[in-house]
Design a protein around this motif. Structure first.
Motif, short mmCIF file in Angstrom:
data_model
loop_
_atom_site.label_atom_id
_atom_site.label_comp_id
_atom_site.label_asym_id
_atom_site.label_seq_id
_atom_site.Cartn_x
_atom_site.Cartn_y
_atom_site.Cartn_z
N UNK A 87 -3.63 60.70 -12.20
CA UNK A 87 -2.49 60.25 -13.00
C UNK A 87 -2.23 61.16 -14.20
N UNK A 88 -3.27 61.70 -14.79
CA UNK A 88 -3.09 62.48 -16.01
C UNK A 88 -2.30 63.76 -15.76
N UNK A 89 -2.32 64.25 -14.52
CA UNK A 89 -1.66 65.52 -14.23
C UNK A 89 -0.15 65.37 -14.22
N UNK A 90 0.36 64.40 -13.43
CA UNK A 90 1.81 64.28 -13.23
C UNK A 90 2.34 62.93 -13.67
N UNK A 91 1.62 62.22 -14.53
CA UNK A 91 1.90 60.82 -14.81
C UNK A 91 3.34 60.44 -15.03
N UNK A 92 4.01 61.03 -16.02
CA UNK A 92 5.36 60.60 -16.38
C UNK A 92 6.36 60.91 -15.27
N UNK A 93 6.28 62.11 -14.72
CA UNK A 93 7.19 62.47 -13.63
C UNK A 93 6.98 61.55 -12.41
N UNK A 94 5.72 61.23 -12.18
CA UNK A 94 5.40 60.38 -11.03
C UNK A 94 6.00 58.99 -11.20
N UNK A 95 5.92 58.45 -12.42
CA UNK A 95 6.48 57.12 -12.67
C UNK A 95 7.98 57.11 -12.43
N UNK A 96 8.67 58.17 -12.86
CA UNK A 96 10.12 58.25 -12.64
C UNK A 96 10.42 58.36 -11.15
N UNK A 97 9.68 59.23 -10.46
CA UNK A 97 9.90 59.41 -9.02
C UNK A 97 9.65 58.11 -8.26
N UNK A 98 8.60 57.39 -8.64
CA UNK A 98 8.30 56.12 -7.96
C UNK A 98 9.42 55.11 -8.18
N UNK A 99 10.01 55.11 -9.37
CA UNK A 99 11.13 54.20 -9.65
C UNK A 99 12.31 54.53 -8.74
N UNK A 100 12.60 55.82 -8.59
CA UNK A 100 13.68 56.23 -7.69
C UNK A 100 13.35 55.84 -6.24
N UNK A 101 12.08 56.05 -5.85
CA UNK A 101 11.66 55.73 -4.49
C UNK A 101 11.86 54.24 -4.23
N UNK A 102 11.46 53.41 -5.19
CA UNK A 102 11.59 51.96 -5.02
C UNK A 102 13.05 51.54 -4.89
N UNK A 103 13.95 52.34 -5.42
CA UNK A 103 15.40 52.07 -5.30
C UNK A 103 15.99 52.75 -4.07
N UNK A 104 15.12 53.27 -3.19
CA UNK A 104 15.52 53.93 -1.95
C UNK A 104 16.32 55.20 -2.19
N UNK A 105 16.13 55.83 -3.34
CA UNK A 105 16.75 57.13 -3.63
C UNK A 105 15.70 58.20 -3.35
N UNK A 106 15.49 58.47 -2.06
CA UNK A 106 14.35 59.27 -1.66
C UNK A 106 14.48 60.74 -2.06
N UNK A 107 15.64 61.33 -1.86
CA UNK A 107 15.80 62.74 -2.21
C UNK A 107 15.71 62.93 -3.72
N UNK A 108 16.21 61.98 -4.44
CA UNK A 108 16.12 62.05 -5.90
C UNK A 108 14.66 62.01 -6.35
N UNK A 109 13.87 61.14 -5.70
CA UNK A 109 12.44 61.05 -6.02
C UNK A 109 11.73 62.36 -5.71
N UNK A 110 12.07 62.95 -4.55
CA UNK A 110 11.44 64.22 -4.16
C UNK A 110 11.81 65.34 -5.14
N UNK A 111 13.04 65.32 -5.60
CA UNK A 111 13.51 66.36 -6.54
C UNK A 111 12.73 66.30 -7.86
N UNK A 112 12.48 65.09 -8.34
CA UNK A 112 11.74 64.94 -9.60
C UNK A 112 10.35 65.56 -9.50
N UNK A 113 9.74 65.47 -8.31
CA UNK A 113 8.37 65.94 -8.13
C UNK A 113 8.27 67.36 -7.58
N UNK A 114 9.37 68.10 -7.59
CA UNK A 114 9.40 69.40 -6.93
C UNK A 114 8.39 70.40 -7.50
N UNK A 115 8.09 70.27 -8.80
CA UNK A 115 7.18 71.24 -9.43
C UNK A 115 5.80 70.66 -9.71
N UNK A 116 5.56 69.42 -9.30
CA UNK A 116 4.27 68.78 -9.57
C UNK A 116 3.28 69.15 -8.47
#
Length: 577
Positions: A87-116
């Protein structure tokens, strides 16, 4: 720590880890097993548990031995270390991506994590891309062919995902969840052997992901394949083997595994439902009904597996219970494929086949790979005499699962209706290979052999014998065996089967034309054999019927009196003049 506490502790951690990675089906499954573990009596009070199953009729009926704990003596389980989180490595970005994922915005979630680069973030990014590809594939199916049509649409993310996950695996920088996803991608691409190897790696590293076990099970269609797997001896392996045995039709072994698991997971709804599935395959409908009734009492808003319950109610013609179940699931969640199938069964039982087909189609719009809907819709088309549509539906079911004996059986029925017994025979053979203990399948195959085009009566006799040994509930096999032996000029064999059929009818307190036919034949046969006392017994019973058989019986009695009058030693005084 005792085994129950160990299982409870492992599952609590796994539920959080699975939910955090958006593997919600696996998380739900683990949570159900957690609640299914028997509570410590010191902490158990009616106020802190959902279920009070201490006096459960299911447990009394289906648990032959009270197993106190898992593992039992002589069985040792490996200890799987709990994963370290990043969690300490990508924590904040991961939380945002998971929120998008839960809203079924899959590509948006993947984009947030592109550099993690953390393993957890890499998995969620790849999983989001996989689901985005699946979502687009489903849209293309609807746009190009309609929800019930065949389509060549594929998940366009598979190639890039396979390339990336393969590289990560070679570098040793992939976690068990990434291995699960890699196995899923390989399976979708048709590389089943490699997929099986990768999924074994995943479950050995992290055994609590039921999704991985389920995918591995779908790749194990024979007992040899199952035995070849190099699996660690974790308690999750027992759940896997129980489910796998069921899929490859080893129902007794499956039941034994589930009964063993009940030693720890004594209150698991999942295990009770799986026991019901095994009993359903064994056609023990009364026991299946009992289990589902109790499941609904304990979990009244359950929709999962209730389509099987509706099949049992349909087979038993319980229209009121099926109506109640259909109303219940409609009010709970009417847009679940299971709900649509249950309502379809309800309309089918009422004889409203067009409405039934409409609901099965609706189920397929919600899930085009829903096997039961394709098979049941084929049955409805058979009832409507629309054999081309039935054949198409059954073939779609076989495309999804080649081990579905009902679809093969349906194809046999369809081709038999079209007057093509050779084709029908081929499909009936497939069905009996998959379900050799179902008398209906053997009887249908025997009917094929009896057709004018084939007239293979010896083969038909073999099929009827198998049916008679498979608890022929419809009581067809014995009667047909008697008729065929009579037709082939074998009076002794015919008498044997007529007598067995008569005994069965007496035990079940059934009467009808089959009983009359059996009594007439036996009376005639024993008269021919000069066993007059036995012949008289059957003739006397025929006198209780009204119709031509009564006159025939009188004629036989008169004939025997005449015959016996030539033998002074015979006692004929009890014959009426």
């Amino acid at each position: 720590m005792n085994s129950k506490e160990s299982c409870r502790s492992e599952l609590r951690i796994a539920i959080r880890q699975l939910s955090d990675r958006c593997l919600y089906t696996a998380s739900k499954w683990a949570a159900e097993q957690l609640i299914g573990i028997e509570q410590d009596p010191a902490n158990f009070t009616p106020s802190n548990t959902r279920f009070q199953w201490g006096s459960s009729s299911i447990r009394r009926r289906f648990r032959t031995n009270e197993i106190t704990s898992t593992p039992i003596a002589g069985v040792s389980y490996v200890s799987t270390p709990v994963m370290e989180e990043d969690d300490a490595v990508d924590g904040d970005f991961y939380l945002l991506a998971k929120s998008y994922f839960d809203c079924r915005e899959y590509r948006r979630a993947a984009h947030v994590l592109r550099d993690q680069t953390g393993k957890k973030s890499v998995f969620l990014r790849c999983y989001a891309l996989y689901l985005a590809g699946e979502k687009r594939k489903e849209e293309e199916v609807i746009e190009l062919e309609g929800p019930l049509g065949k389509s060549d649409s594929v998940n366009r993310e598979l190639v890039s995902l396979e390339r990336e996950l393969s590289t990560l695996r070679k570098n040793g920088s992939i976690d068990p969840f990434g291995l699960y996803l890699y196995g899923l991608v390989l399976k979708e691409k048709g590389s089943e052997n490699v997929a099986r190897t990768v999924l074994v790696e995943s479950v050995n590293s992290y055994p609590w992901n039921w999704n991985a076990w389920s995918e591995l099970q779908s790749l194990c269609t024979t007992i040899d394949t199952l035995n070849s797997l190099n699996l660690n001896n974790h308690w999750m392996k027992d759940f896997f083997l129980a489910s796998a045995y069921q899929e490859i039709r080893m129902h007794s072994e499956s039941l034994a595994k589930y009964e063993y698991l009940q030693g720890t997971f004594g209150y698991s709804n999942y295990i009770q439902a799986q026991i019901a599935k095994a009993q359903y395959s064994l056609r023990e409908f009364q026991q299946v009904e009992t289990i589902f009734e109790e499941l609904l009492r304990n979990d009244p808003y359950r929709v999962e597996d209730m389509d099987m319950y509706s099949n049992v109610l349909y087979a038993n013609e319980c229209s009121s219970a099926l109506s109640y179940l259909a109303h219940r699931v409609f009010m709970t969640d009417k847009y679940r494929p299971e709900s649509c199938c249950i309502i379809g069964n309800y309309y089918s039982l009422k004889g409203q086949h067009e409405k039934s087909v409409m609901y099965f189609r609706r189920a397929l719009k919600l899930n085009k790979n829903y096997l039961s809907a394709w098979t049941l819709m084929g049955h409805e088309y058979i009832e409507m005499k629309n054999t081309p549509a039935a054949v198409d539906a059954y073939r779609r079911a076989i495309d999804i699962n080649q081990c579905d004996y009902r679809a093969w059986y349906g194809l046999g029925q369809a081709y038999e209706m079209m007057g093509m017994p050779f084709y029908a025979l081929h499909y009936f053979r497939k069905s009996v290979f998959l379900q050799p203990n179902d008398s209906r399948l053997w009887i249908s195959m025997a009917h094929c052999y009896e057709t004018d085009q084939l007239r293979m009566l010896e083969e038909a006799i073999k099929c009827y014998r198998r049916a008679a040994n498979c608890n022929d509930r419809e009581a067809i096999a014995l009667h047909q065996l008697a008729k065929l032996h009579y037709e082939l000029g074998r009076p002794e064999e015919a008498a044997f089967y007529y007598k067995k059929d008569l005994e069965r009818m007496e035990a079940e307190e059934r009467e009808g034309p089959n009983m009359v036919e059996a009594l007439l034949y036996l009376a005639t046969y024993y008269k021919t054999q000069k066993r007059f006392e036995e012949a008289e017994v059957y003739c006397t019973r025929l006198l209780d019927f009204t119709g031509p058989e009564k006159e025939t019986a009188k004629s036989l009695l008169r004939g025997m009196r005449t015959t016996q009058s030539g033998f002074p030693s015979m006692d004929v005084e009890h014959f009426s003049p």
